[in-house]
Design a protein around this motif. Structure first.
Motif, PDB file in Angstrom:
ATOM      1  N   SER A  88      21.057  22.133  -8.670  1.00 21.00           N
ATOM      2  CA  SER A  88      21.753  20.853  -8.816  1.00 21.00           C
ATOM      3  C   SER A  88      21.706  20.031  -7.534  1.00 21.00           C
ATOM      4  N   GLY A  89      21.972  20.661  -6.370  1.00 24.12           N
ATOM      5  CA  GLY A  89      21.976  19.930  -5.104  1.00 24.12           C
ATOM      6  C   GLY A  89      20.639  19.322  -4.814  1.00 24.12           C
ATOM      7  N   LYS A  90      19.561  20.116  -4.971  1.00 23.42           N
ATOM      8  CA  LYS A  90      18.215  19.610  -4.707  1.00 23.42           C
ATOM      9  C   LYS A  90      17.851  18.520  -5.696  1.00 23.42           C
ATOM     10  N   HIS A  91      18.269  18.694  -6.944  1.00 29.22           N
ATOM     11  CA  HIS A  91      17.988  17.685  -7.965  1.00 29.22           C
ATOM     12  C   HIS A  91      18.641  16.358  -7.599  1.00 29.22           C
ATOM     13  N   ASN A  92      19.867  16.417  -7.077  1.00 31.56           N
ATOM     14  CA  ASN A  92      20.554  15.189  -6.680  1.00 31.56           C
ATOM     15  C   ASN A  92      19.846  14.498  -5.528  1.00 31.56           C
ATOM     16  N   VAL A  93      19.315  15.295  -4.572  1.00 28.85           N
ATOM     17  CA  VAL A  93      18.579  14.711  -3.449  1.00 28.85           C
ATOM     18  C   VAL A  93      17.334  13.997  -3.942  1.00 28.85           C
ATOM     19  N   ILE A  94      16.606  14.649  -4.883  1.00 26.35           N
ATOM     20  CA  ILE A  94      15.397  14.025  -5.429  1.00 26.35           C
ATOM     21  C   ILE A  94      15.745  12.730  -6.147  1.00 26.35           C
ATOM     22  N   LYS A  95      16.832  12.746  -6.920  1.00 28.25           N
ATOM     23  CA  LYS A  95      17.248  11.532  -7.621  1.00 28.25           C
ATOM     24  C   LYS A  95      17.597  10.410  -6.645  1.00 28.25           C
ATOM     25  N   MET A  96      18.269  10.766  -5.551  1.00 34.40           N
ATOM     26  CA  MET A  96      18.626   9.750  -4.550  1.00 34.40           C
ATOM     27  C   MET A  96      17.385   9.165  -3.893  1.00 34.40           C
ATOM     28  N   ASP A  97      16.391  10.023  -3.600  1.00 35.35           N
ATOM     29  CA  ASP A  97      15.161   9.536  -2.981  1.00 35.35           C
ATOM     30  C   ASP A  97      14.417   8.582  -3.915  1.00 35.35           C
ATOM     31  N   TYR A  98      14.331   8.946  -5.196  1.00 35.85           N
ATOM     32  CA  TYR A  98      13.648   8.077  -6.146  1.00 35.85           C
ATOM     33  C   TYR A  98      14.423   6.786  -6.380  1.00 35.85           C
ATOM     34  N   LYS A  99      15.767   6.885  -6.331  1.00 35.55           N
ATOM     35  CA  LYS A  99      16.584   5.682  -6.484  1.00 35.55           C
ATOM     36  C   LYS A  99      16.338   4.724  -5.329  1.00 35.55           C
ATOM     37  N   ALA A 100      16.275   5.277  -4.110  1.00 37.32           N
ATOM     38  CA  ALA A 100      16.006   4.449  -2.936  1.00 37.32           C
ATOM     39  C   ALA A 100      14.611   3.852  -3.003  1.00 37.32           C
ATOM     40  N   THR A 101      13.661   4.619  -3.556  1.00 33.33           N
ATOM     41  CA  THR A 101      12.289   4.115  -3.691  1.00 33.33           C
ATOM     42  C   THR A 101      12.223   2.977  -4.701  1.00 33.33           C
ATOM     43  N   LYS A 102      12.944   3.110  -5.800  1.00 34.76           N
ATOM     44  CA  LYS A 102      13.000   2.037  -6.795  1.00 34.76           C
ATOM     45  C   LYS A 102      13.626   0.785  -6.198  1.00 34.76           C
ATOM     46  N   THR A 103      14.681   0.974  -5.421  1.00 31.96           N
ATOM     47  CA  THR A 103      15.312  -0.165  -4.756  1.00 31.96           C
ATOM     48  C   THR A 103      14.347  -0.851  -3.810  1.00 31.96           C
ATOM     49  N   LEU A 104      13.550  -0.059  -3.086  1.00 37.40           N
ATOM     50  CA  LEU A 104      12.547  -0.628  -2.186  1.00 37.40           C
ATOM     51  C   LEU A 104      11.573  -1.512  -2.951  1.00 37.40           C
ATOM     52  N   GLY A 105      11.144  -1.055  -4.133  1.00 30.37           N
ATOM     53  CA  GLY A 105      10.229  -1.875  -4.943  1.00 30.37           C
ATOM     54  C   GLY A 105      10.844  -3.203  -5.334  1.00 30.37           C
ATOM     55  N   ILE A 106      12.135  -3.183  -5.675  1.00 34.90           N
ATOM     56  CA  ILE A 106      12.827  -4.434  -6.022  1.00 34.90           C
ATOM     57  C   ILE A 106      12.926  -5.348  -4.813  1.00 34.90           C
ATOM     58  N   VAL A 107      13.264  -4.759  -3.657  1.00 33.73           N
ATOM     59  CA  VAL A 107      13.394  -5.550  -2.425  1.00 33.73           C
ATOM     60  C   VAL A 107      12.067  -6.205  -2.066  1.00 33.73           C
TER      61      VAL A 107
ATOM     62  N   SER B 260       0.826  -1.207   0.000  1.00 31.93           N
ATOM     63  CA  SER B 260       0.000   0.000   0.000  1.00 31.93           C
ATOM     64  C   SER B 260       0.864   1.262   0.000  1.00 31.93           C
ATOM     65  N   ILE B 261       1.897   1.248   0.847  1.00 30.19           N
ATOM     66  CA  ILE B 261       2.798   2.398   0.922  1.00 30.19           C
ATOM     67  C   ILE B 261       3.526   2.595  -0.395  1.00 30.19           C
ATOM     68  N   TYR B 262       3.991   1.517  -0.994  1.00 34.29           N
ATOM     69  CA  TYR B 262       4.757   1.644  -2.235  1.00 34.29           C
ATOM     70  C   TYR B 262       3.878   2.153  -3.375  1.00 34.29           C
ATOM     71  N   LEU B 263       2.644   1.683  -3.447  1.00 31.00           N
ATOM     72  CA  LEU B 263       1.727   2.198  -4.478  1.00 31.00           C
ATOM     73  C   LEU B 263       1.459   3.679  -4.261  1.00 31.00           C
ATOM     74  N   ARG B 264       1.306   4.074  -2.986  1.00 33.05           N
ATOM     75  CA  ARG B 264       1.110   5.485  -2.675  1.00 33.05           C
ATOM     76  C   ARG B 264       2.331   6.303  -3.070  1.00 33.05           C
ATOM     77  N   ILE B 265       3.523   5.769  -2.829  1.00 28.68           N
ATOM     78  CA  ILE B 265       4.757   6.455  -3.204  1.00 28.68           C
ATOM     79  C   ILE B 265       4.830   6.647  -4.710  1.00 28.68           C
ATOM     80  N   LEU B 266       4.454   5.622  -5.466  1.00 29.85           N
ATOM     81  CA  LEU B 266       4.481   5.727  -6.921  1.00 29.85           C
ATOM     82  C   LEU B 266       3.539   6.822  -7.417  1.00 29.85           C
ATOM     83  N   VAL B 267       2.346   6.896  -6.824  1.00 31.71           N
ATOM     84  CA  VAL B 267       1.389   7.932  -7.212  1.00 31.71           C
ATOM     85  C   VAL B 267       1.970   9.319  -6.944  1.00 31.71           C
TER      86      VAL B 267
END
Length: 325
Positions: free
Chosen positions: A239-258, A214-221
């Motif tokens: 650039s700094g904020k963009h990198n933070v956003i990319k890291m958060d989405y990368k961690a979220t994608k990893t969570l989906g794989i896990v 449920s949380i992951y589907l909410r995150i995707l939305v």
């Protein structure tokens, strides 16, 4: 006159010459050696991968974030599982014998349930952490502090230990074990106490998986909505904020794989636990062993997923390996 002589394989026992001994598995040597090699390799890879994650996070101060505290604690659970649970399970699976005594049989069951449950609850906590990081990025550091992460870790370990101890050492558990086992010497019915399948399924599989999904589907939305807003407004992101956003989405994608790997590894085992009491415990022991080892493989896959998914993990992994070698 010709005589037909049939050679009947000799029955082997866990304790030869001892009355009431359990019958030992009679796997041919050509099968036993490759399986021992496979299981031993699995244990070594699981220990090495999780140990590397722990050392990397502890060694580099910049990696000591609330999220990585949760990942590190989960690696501790997976590491302990590979050291304390997998080796005796390997022997019991291939020999069909328990050589370590009645108390260690119950203690083994307690540790097995505790560590597996701890790993599942940590996945749930990591999903909650990612939800706050994506849905409330400005308030994230206030909501998910180091103290909150340590509280999540303590609760996960505490609840798992209480449940594991209650199942392994309760009088009801002992009675159930006696009713499902032939009471032979060299057996350990607490290894696979199938009567707890329904409660264990709901508490440490169905409910956490429902929360994580449920949380992951909410995150995707939320992620899709934020991406559309950025695209439509065409804002220039620093650039700094963009990198933070990319890291958060990368961690979220990893969570989906896990989560996906967790479902692939654990779902067959829990389905077996639910179905087996319904069919009168008629599921073959060999199938049960195979599904149990498939579930254990989840502890080996987790550090591999993080190593592959995160560039900064791979970078620090290489630094640690160079220093060790």
């Amino acid at each position: 006159m010709k005589m037909n002589i049939s050679i009947v394989p000799r029955v082997q026992f866990c304790y030869e010459g001892l009355n009431g001994s359990c019958i030992r598995a009679n796997y041919p040597l050509s099968l036993r050696i490759p399986l021992y090699f496979l299981f031993t390799s699995t244990v070594i890879v699981t220990v090495g991968g999780n140990l590397l994650v722990m050392v990397t996070i502890f060694h580099f101060v910049q990696l000591q974030t609330p999220t990585n505290y949760l990942i590190c604690s989960m690696s501790v659970a997976d590491l302990l599982l590979s050291v304390t649970v997998m080796p005796p399970t390997m022997i019991e699976s291939l020999e069909n014998c328990w050589y370590f005594g009645d108390f260690l049989c119950k203690f083994y069951a307690c540790v097995d349930i505790t560590l597996c449950s701890t790993s599942v609850l940590h996945l749930t906590c990591i999903a909650i952490d990612r939800f706050f990081a994506i849905s409330q990025p400005l308030q994230y550091h206030n909501r998910m502090s180091r103290c909150v992460a340590l509280t999540m870790i303590s609760v996960s370990w505490g609840l798992s230990a209480i449940f594991g101890s209650a199942v392994a050492f309760s009088p009801d558990g002992e009675h159930a074990a006696e009713s499902t086992d032939s009471d032979c010497i060299g057996g350990c019915s607490a290894l696979h106490e199938k009567e707890i399948g329904v409660s264990y399924f709901f508490v440490f599989y169905f409910i956490p998986l429902t929360i994580m999904s449920s949380i992951y589907l909410r995150i995707l939305v939320i992620a899709i909505r934020q991406a559309n807003i950025i695209h439509q407004t065409n804002r220039q992101v620093r650039s700094g904020k963009h990198n933070v956003i990319k890291m958060d989405y990368k961690a979220t994608k990893t969570l989906g794989i896990v989560i996906s790997v967790f479902m692939l590894c654990w779902t067959p085992f829990f389905i077996c636990n639910i179905v087996d009491p319904i069919v009168g415990h008629s599921i073959p022991a060999l199938l049960y062993q195979i599904l149990m080892w498939l579930a254990y493989l989840n502890s080996m896959f987790n550090p591999i997923i993080y190593a592959i998914s995160h560039t900064w993990f791979r970078k620090h992994f290489r630094i640690i390996l160079k220093r060790l070698l």
